[in-house]
Write a protein that holds these residues in place. Structure first.
Motif, PDB file in Angstrom:
ATOM      1  N   THR A  85      31.385  64.387  51.562  1.00 43.83           N
ATOM      2  CA  THR A  85      30.001  64.111  50.907  1.00 43.83           C
ATOM      3  C   THR A  85      30.326  62.952  49.890  1.00 43.83           C
ATOM      4  N   LYS A  86      31.280  62.173  50.302  1.00 43.59           N
ATOM      5  CA  LYS A  86      31.684  61.128  49.361  1.00 43.59           C
ATOM      6  C   LYS A  86      31.238  59.614  49.896  1.00 43.59           C
ATOM      7  N   GLY A  87      30.697  59.021  49.181  1.00 49.29           N
ATOM      8  CA  GLY A  87      30.179  57.696  49.646  1.00 49.29           C
ATOM      9  C   GLY A  87      29.523  57.027  48.477  1.00 49.29           C
ATOM     10  N   MET A  88      28.927  55.750  48.962  1.00 48.75           N
ATOM     11  CA  MET A  88      28.319  54.873  47.920  1.00 48.75           C
ATOM     12  C   MET A  88      27.228  53.622  48.650  1.00 48.75           C
ATOM     13  N   VAL A  89      26.999  52.806  47.914  1.00 50.42           N
ATOM     14  CA  VAL A  89      25.964  51.586  48.510  1.00 50.42           C
ATOM     15  C   VAL A  89      26.776  50.494  48.004  1.00 50.42           C
ATOM     16  N   THR A  90      26.582  49.599  48.855  1.00 49.14           N
ATOM     17  CA  THR A  90      27.072  48.156  48.441  1.00 49.14           C
ATOM     18  C   THR A  90      26.421  47.537  47.494  1.00 49.14           C
ATOM     19  N   ASP A  91      27.099  46.799  46.618  1.00 50.64           N
ATOM     20  CA  ASP A  91      26.206  46.023  45.306  1.00 50.64           C
ATOM     21  C   ASP A  91      25.674  44.689  45.744  1.00 50.64           C
TER      22      ASP A  91
ATOM     23  N   GLU B 164      33.750  49.612  47.269  1.00 49.72           N
ATOM     24  CA  GLU B 164      35.246  50.016  47.065  1.00 49.72           C
ATOM     25  C   GLU B 164      35.230  51.591  47.012  1.00 49.72           C
ATOM     26  N   LEU B 165      36.045  52.048  47.761  1.00 50.30           N
ATOM     27  CA  LEU B 165      36.218  53.537  47.491  1.00 50.30           C
ATOM     28  C   LEU B 165      37.663  53.752  47.365  1.00 50.30           C
ATOM     29  N   THR B 166      37.813  54.731  46.292  1.00 51.50           N
ATOM     30  CA  THR B 166      39.157  55.369  46.021  1.00 51.50           C
ATOM     31  C   THR B 166      39.547  56.602  46.511  1.00 51.50           C
ATOM     32  N   ASP B 167      40.862  56.988  46.298  1.00 49.13           N
ATOM     33  CA  ASP B 167      41.309  58.585  47.156  1.00 49.13           C
ATOM     34  C   ASP B 167      40.835  58.757  48.257  1.00 49.13           C
ATOM     35  N   VAL B 168      40.931  57.819  49.250  1.00 44.11           N
ATOM     36  CA  VAL B 168      40.450  57.867  50.527  1.00 44.11           C
ATOM     37  C   VAL B 168      41.767  58.481  51.468  1.00 44.11           C
TER      38      VAL B 168
END
Length: 853
Positions: A128-134, A140-144
């Motif tokens: 369920t981990k994710g984000m959108v580009t700025d 940048e994703l950490t703890d992958v």
């Protein structure tokens, strides 16, 4: 002999390796393949690495410094690569894939024009981990996990996947990732950077504001949703108030405002100068002027659909900030892998500390109210006032699994004005009384999305919305208490189904039910008087539409059938939205719609809530107040090439079923009851050039807006919001990557107004004297001019905390703009009138400082 050949073979191999290394370093002195670096280290330090070739394949890293010791080299490689280096003895070192988490990063571009893609989805597959580009397309994703697969998707582009190790941020630079357009369909997003970062233009002509990636606009320090949309042609606020947004000549109550599917009846703090919707958790705002989806109705001018973040973030984040009027905070908090809580809150601090910005806003908001009037003419009356506002939201996100998602929302918006007045009576004693105005909108909502198959899904949305304005106005001299209440209570639900036939064709079908109740109450103590009116209206609607997306064609056609129980009446509403790509970069746009509206606002100039909130909601009764119905059509052309977008549209809109009481006339018709219509026709033009460094745009609107009331004489006259010409020019420039400036100027025609008959300014009827107005709206105010400027500076406080400082100035040149003019009888001479001018904001600065973590 065999040993000699083998030895010679090794020498040749070693020579070839060194030759390849030589050319490799000649091409890039800072970076080399991991296999080459290991060979060099073996020779330099007389050691031997043991590794599997597949583990080091395709890995590149910056060459360790020559002066490093062997232990420093091993430490460096462990830190900068996804490998684990372990020294067995002075001679042998093992190399294996590390069992650890890493940080991945990248920058996403479109292949076609090499523009960065803001808002692209980046996620870890099977999590369920994710984000959108700025705004720069960066992520940048950490703890992958090292074994993870990173997916990237963007509407209208082909989805891609990468092993996490390929995007490891320990390498010399983040990867540049290029996405190809999906040639199977016309892209949903036509322009990814429209006016400023975080604003996009969709294929159906609507405009989307992504508040998280929002850049900068003239005069604004925050992505104020309802202020930002006024940069679009055809959208004005004739009195600078976001509570009075006029779309193609319509009134503010003709805009359907939705917050996560909840219909809202209130939109502004400071009675219209600040948007009441906190932008920090607002993910997308979709603004549609025409060609609306058949899913929506009940707003004959436009639809403003605000949606908060709807996906699980998977990590704790948030921010807080302050400006010269209020402070706010927002948090995104994971409760478990499948549950998250998003909250936000904002409150003004002006009841404790007043700034120049607050004073300007206060004077602008209350200049035409009992508060300002009595303060200016107080004599022996002492007055004091106090104003504060707040808003807060909460959203629970629960993913039962990938196919069933549940959402629950809450929002509350509040304004409160306290007003105290004291007077010395004939005996010399002081009498003090208080008046109060409270304005509040509360909403609850729930949503269930169910994906039954890859091609079929359903959604269920239910909501409750309550708006209430409550005022108590005490007059010390007459010892009279006036109490007023206007309350709207609405509940509803919507069931929709989406069926995707293929990548090009899909169907939407649904049913919607609404029950709206409105209460209006007025009570006076001396003389005793009470008036209470309650109305309830239930509306059922069936809607259906198809949407076709081919290589060069977008088509959305739908119908909506409304049924009003109380009147036993059906209303049929067709909708159409077409975009056709022509030769080269040209496109043709065609839009049309029928819509209706059963709740409107009326002006009451006698009972006017302290003179601050002069509008109250009422329901249609199909007698004196009919259901408003609109018909609208527009056609236009658009050029989108080489970061240049030029578009123009001609439009025609007719709205029937308006009443004289909901237009706020300042003429001889203001106390009359009549049913009429208005028609608005005109041309909208916008030219926008954007690059990574700057964006500039010019928008122009020409429109003619007229009333038609058959029972009035004259029956046709200019609309109160008839602005013939409106011109906006703005320029954004990125001075540095983290320093931006925005400058813009607005010029528009003055609003129409009605002046008294010269030489015969008043007329008496019984014991009352009235202003004797001339022909309605036959005069125009001076043109409106305003220059705004903003400055934005972003920086990192630490690796986990970002900060932003923004400065905005409204009306930089301090132009004195008159935004409304009317007349009243002179109390000293009943044969004369007094001209009352409402003015716009003077030069008004504001500063915000924000932390994000």
């Amino acid at each position: 002999m065999l040993c000699f050949i083998e030895s010679k073979h090794h020498k040749i191999l070693l020579y070839l390796v060194l030759l390849v290394m030589h050319f490799g370093y000649a091409q890039n002195a800072d970076e080399a393949a991991m296999s080459q670096i290991l060979v060099k280290i073996e020779r330099q330090y007389n050691v031997k690495f043991s590794y599997a070739p597949d583990d080091v394949a395709n890995l590149h890293v910056e060459m360790p410094k020559p002066e490093f010791s062997l232990s420093q080299v091993i430490e460096y490689l462990n830190r900068k690569t996804v490998l684990n280096f372990k020294t067995l003895d002075n001679r042998y070192i093992t190399v294996s894939k590390a069992n650890k988490t890493i940080t991945v990063c990248g920058q996403v571009f479109a292949v076609s024009n090499k523009q960065t893609l803001m808002g692209a989805s980046v996620y870890i597959k099977n999590s369920t981990k994710g984000m959108v580009t700025d705004a720069q397309g960066y992520f940048e994703l950490t703890d992958v996990s090292l074994e993870s697969v990173i997916g990237l998707s963007y509407i209208g582009f082909k989805e891609v996947e990468f092993p996490a190790a390929e995007l490891f941020s320990g390498n010399t630079a983040c990867e540049s990732i290029f996405l190809e357009a999906n040639s199977e369909q016309l892209n949903q997003i036509v322009i990814t950077k429209f006016l400023t970062t975080g604003v996009q233009k969709l294929v159906d002509g609507s405009t989307v504001l992504n508040t998280k990636a929002f850049g900068i606009l003239p005069g604004l320090i925050d992505p104020d949703v309802l202020q930002s949309i006024q940069t679009l042609p055809g959208i004005e606020s004739v009195n600078e108030s976001i509570a009075n947004i006029n779309v193609r000549g319509g009134t503010n109550d003709q805009n359907l405002i939705l917050w996560d599917g909840i219909k809202m009846y209130h939109s502004g703090h400071f009675f219209g100068l600040i948007s009441a919707y906190n932008p920090n958790l607002t993910d997308r705002v979709i603004v549609t002027k025409n060609g609306t989806s058949s899913e929506f109705s009940d707003g004959v001018s436009s639809t403003i659909d605000m949606r908060t973040k709807n996906e699980l973030i998977g990590e704790f984040s948030g921010g807080f900030g302050t400006n010269l009027i209020s402070a706010d905070v927002f948090l995104e908090m994971p409760i478990s892998k499948s549950v998250e809580l998003h909250v936000s809150g904002r409150r003004s601090f002006t009841d404790a500390f007043k700034t120049l910005t607050y004073n300007n806003y206060f004077d602008r908001s209350f200049q035409d109210s009992d508060i300002r009037t009595q303060k200016e003419n107080s004599g022996d009356i002492d007055t004091a006032s106090d104003f504060k506002f707040y808003d807060y939201t909460a959203k629970v996100l629960f993913d039962l699994n990938e196919n069933h998602k549940f959402r629950a929302n809450f929002i509350e918006i509040s304004n409160n004005l306290g007003y105290n007045e004291s007077v010395n009576d004939a005996s010399g004693e002081t009498q003090a009384k208080s008046s109060n105005l409270s304005q509040k909108n509360t909403g609850f909502g729930g949503h269930w999305l169910a994906n039954w198959t890859d091609a079929f899904n359903t959604s269920f949305n239910a909501y409750y919305s309550k708006y209430k304005v409550d005022a108590q106005d005490y007059n010390v001299e007459s010892d009279q208490l006036l109490t007023q209440v206007n309350e709207v209570l609405e509940t509803g639900f919507k069931v929709s189904s989406n069926y995707k036939v293929n990548n090009n064709l899909k169907f939407l079908n649904g049913y919607q039910f609404n029950e709206t109740g409105i209460l209006n109450e007025t009570a006076v103590t001396s003389p005793a008087y009470n008036r209470t009116k309650k109305d309830v209206l239930r509306n059922h609607a069936l809607y259906s539409q198809l949407e076709l997306k081919a290589l060069n064609t977008f088509l959305r056609a739908g119908v909506r059938l409304n049924y009003f129980e109380k009147f036993n009446r059906f209303l049929f509403e067709p909708r159409l939205n077409v975009r056709q790509k022509l030769i080269g970069a040209f496109s043709l746009k065609l839009e049309g719609e029928f819509k209706n509206q059963s709740a409107t606002q009326v002006f009451d100039f006698t009972d006017d809530f302290l003179g601050v909130e002069k509008r109250r909601w009422i329901l249609a009764n199909e007698q004196s107040i009919p259901i408003s119905k609109s018909k609208q059509g527009s056609i236009g052309m658009e050029l989108n090439r080489n970061d240049l977008n030029i578009g123009f549209s001609g439009f025609y809109k007719k709205v029937k079923g308006i009443t004289a009481s909901n237009q706020g006339f300042y003429n001889n018709f203001q106390s009359l009851s009549a049913i009429g219509e208005y028609s608005s026709r005109g041309l909208e033009f916008l030219a926008n050039k954007t690059t990574n460094k700057y964006s500039t745009w010019l928008s122009y609107t020409y429109s003619i807006n007229d009333y038609k009331f058959q029972t009035f004489e004259p029956s046709v006259f200019p609309n109160n919001v008839d602005i013939r010409h409106s011109l906006l020019l703005a320029f954004n420039y990125n001075v540095l990557d983290n320093l931006k400036i925005s400058v813009g100027g607005l010029w528009r025609s003055g609003l129409p107004y009605t002046k008294p008959v010269e030489g015969n300014e008043t007329v008496q009827s019984g014991n009352n004297v009235y202003v004797n107005y001339d022909a309605p709206n036959s005069e125009n105010l001076d043109v409106f001019r305003r220059v705004d400027v903003s400055l934005s500076y972003k920086f990192k406080m630490s690796t986990a905390i970002q900060a932003a400082l923004k400065v905005g100035v409204l009306n930089l040149t301090n132009s004195k703009n008159i935004i409304n003019r009317y007349y009243k009888v002179d109390p000293e001479n009943s044969e004369q009138t007094i001209q009352v001018d409402n003015t716009s904001l003077p030069l008004t600065p504001n500063v915000s400082f924000r932390f994000l973590f």
